[in-house]
Design a protein around this motif. Structure first.
Motif, PDB file in Angstrom:
ATOM      1  N   ALA A 363      27.485 -39.950   1.843  1.00  0.00           N
ATOM      2  CA  ALA A 363      26.799 -40.311   0.602  1.00  0.00           C
ATOM      3  C   ALA A 363      26.114 -41.662   0.747  1.00  0.00           C
ATOM      4  O   ALA A 363      24.977 -41.869   0.285  1.00  0.00           O
ATOM      5  N   SER A 364      26.784 -42.591   1.412  1.00  0.00           N
ATOM      6  CA  SER A 364      26.196 -43.918   1.636  1.00  0.00           C
ATOM      7  C   SER A 364      25.005 -43.837   2.593  1.00  0.00           C
ATOM      8  O   SER A 364      23.959 -44.456   2.366  1.00  0.00           O
ATOM      9  N   GLN A 365      25.158 -43.052   3.659  1.00  0.00           N
ATOM     10  CA  GLN A 365      24.074 -42.905   4.632  1.00  0.00           C
ATOM     11  C   GLN A 365      22.860 -42.217   4.018  1.00  0.00           C
ATOM     12  O   GLN A 365      21.718 -42.603   4.276  1.00  0.00           O
ATOM     13  N   PHE A 366      23.096 -41.206   3.182  1.00  0.00           N
ATOM     14  CA  PHE A 366      21.990 -40.494   2.551  1.00  0.00           C
ATOM     15  C   PHE A 366      21.307 -41.354   1.488  1.00  0.00           C
ATOM     16  O   PHE A 366      20.099 -41.271   1.280  1.00  0.00           O
ATOM     17  N   ALA A 367      22.091 -42.180   0.803  1.00  0.00           N
ATOM     18  CA  ALA A 367      21.501 -43.061  -0.207  1.00  0.00           C
ATOM     19  C   ALA A 367      20.459 -43.986   0.423  1.00  0.00           C
ATOM     20  O   ALA A 367      19.452 -44.352  -0.215  1.00  0.00           O
TER      21      ALA A 367
END
Length: 493
Positions: A363-367
């Motif tokens: 989720a952090s990487q995609f954000a």
């Protein structure tokens, strides 16, 4: 004899007897497992949690898979294969009984495969056995299976949990009261707590060392840790890697680190927009920093993968470089796909540590590239219903633990909805090829297509990290097939 001496003698004898009883070898094992199975019939469900309890313990197949992934005789003592590779004739063991006392013979084998192939079959992998065109009982201890084409892994497929032999007298009740031919018989299932098995004394094969085995359901890592330290359970086959340090170097425990067939993936609904767009899937692939995910979710124990194949498999090819971590390339691809500002999606996470932790990292990487993920934690039964059965999901994270399951990608109705006729034809050719060199060539080609199409986000191969009482032996270090096999487990001095 003086009464005092007599009393002392009796007390000494009693003390000695009690000490002997206390020192007697235990014959029961209590195993902690993270997931409770939704049912106990491996021929009617896809969950690994089913096989963990019953595979090779309660149920057996014509063949069985050993801890090295090799095919061994099971209920079939031997077999012959015709020159054209289309007819398999199996000689069955004599004197085998099911746990309810009914006899096992070729009619049970025929019933099992007729049931798998029936129009209303609920077998999770009916497609493995569809090439069977006829099932003929030659005599009570001889069965013949004919195929419409050569299947290079047919004997292996017969050793899967999907093909264990069941009896017509008990098959309908196996989901809750499983009755097989294995070395352990089902005793009870305390829903939400445990399943209890006991050694089946009339077992036809080599006698087992244990008299009783309990599978205790413990989903929380802290609770599992405390249960191990307190001696409430004797071991677990797959412990959370972040807590392994508690047991490493502790002489009371044995930490077994091995390999599995568990390809952990960011599974993608290829039939749902925007994931039906190749550029979107490629962008997500470029956004994944595998090493960061492996470090965070497995404490470095996972092995990076670029396609759905286990690195220890001789057919494996390293495709992790197909879409290297490159957030700027990911943003550019999203813009080309018509999503310059990204988009929002949901990520459904089953209740296992590697999934929930990986989900937070992803989720952090995609954000960072504009994809905003809503994390939805679901229980295992809900995951099976929503994601696997109803395909109601955007993204999910799961380890596919079936060996050689690349063929699932040839099924457009499989839950991630990949539909590629070229790939389907390739898998058909692979399945019908017996020459090992050619099979490897085809398997590499298949992996390459899936990697290029970024069908799913390929993350890492799950390690098997078992923690066991140091006095136990016979546990499998590696997991080449779903299951936690009890037959060789024993207590030592």
């Amino acid at each position: 004899m003086d009464k005092t001496l007599k009393a002392f003698g009796l007390a000494l004898a009693l003390t000695t007897a009690l000490a002997g009883a206390a020192m007697a070898q235990p014959t029961e094992v209590r195993i902690g497992v993270a997931l409770e199975p939704p049912a106990l019939d491996p021929t009617a469900g896809a969950a690994e949690a089913i096989d963990i309890v019953v595979y090779q313990n309660v149920f057996e197949g014509l063949t069985r898979i050993d801890q090295n992934g090799a095919v061994q005789p099971g209920l079939a003592d031997s077999w012959t294969i015709s020159e054209d590779g289309l007819t398999y004739t199996f000689k069955l063991h004599d004197g085998v009984t099911f746990h309810d006392g009914t006899s096992f013979d070729a009619e049970d084998v025929k019933f099992t495969f007729d049931r798998i192939l029936s129009a209303d079959s609920v077998n999770a992998h009916r497609e493995f056995y569809e090439p069977i065109t006829s099932i003929t009982v030659i005599d009570p201890l001889t069965i013949e299976l004919k195929l419409d084409r050569q299947i290079g892994r047919f004997l292996f497929d017969l050793g899967r949990g999907d093909a264990v032999i069941v009896a017509p007298e008990s098959a309908d009740n196996n989901a809750n009261e499983p009755i097989g031919t294995g070395p352990f018989a089902f005793v009870q299932w305390d829903k939400g707590s445990r399943v209890v098995l006991e050694a089946y004394s009339p077992y036809w094969g080599e006698p087992v060392h244990l008299t009783k085995a309990s599978y205790v359901f413990i989903s929380d890592t802290s609770t599992m840790t405390n249960a191990l330290l307190a001696g409430d359970i004797d071991g677990t086959n797959n412990f959370a890697t972040e807590a392994l340090a508690v047991f490493e170097g502790n002489p009371q425990f044995n930490v077994l680190v091995g390999t599995t067939e568990g390809e952990t993936i960011l599974s993608t609904n290829n039939k749902r927009a925007p994931f039906d767009n190749l550029k979107v899937r490629q962008a997500m692939a470029h956004a994944l920093d595998r090493q960061a995910i492996i470090d965070g979710a497995t404490n470095g124990y996972g092995v990076p993968i670029g396609a759905p194949f286990a690195p220890h498999n001789p057919y494996y090819v390293d495709l992790t470089g197909t879409y290297p971590y490159d957030p700027e390339a990911a943003k550019a691809l999203l813009a080309e796909a018509g999503y310059p500002d990204g988009f929002s999606a949901t990520l459904k996470l089953p209740p296992v540590g590697y999934a929930t932790t990986s989900g937070q990292i992803i989720a952090s990487q995609f954000a960072a590239i504009g994809i905003k993920l809503q994390l939805i934690n679901v229980q295992w039964a809900q995951w099976l219903e929503d994601v696997y059965a109803n395909k109601d999901f955007d993204l999910t994270i799961i380890s596919h633990v079936e060996p050689f399951d690349i063929g699932n990608y040839a099924n457009p109705d499989y839950y991630f909805g990949y539909d590629n006729p070229e790939f389907q034809a390739l898998i058909t050719t692979l399945n019908g090829t017996t020459d090992e060199a050619k099979r490897k060539e085809l398997a590499i080609e298949a992996q390459t297509i899936l990697a290029n199409d970024a069908v799913n986000g390929y993350l890492f191969e799950l390690a098997q990290t078992g923690v066991w009482n140091a006095k136990l032996t016979g546990m499998w270090q590696n997991s080449p097939i779903e299951g936690l096999v009890l037959r060789d487990i024993a207590w030592t001095e």
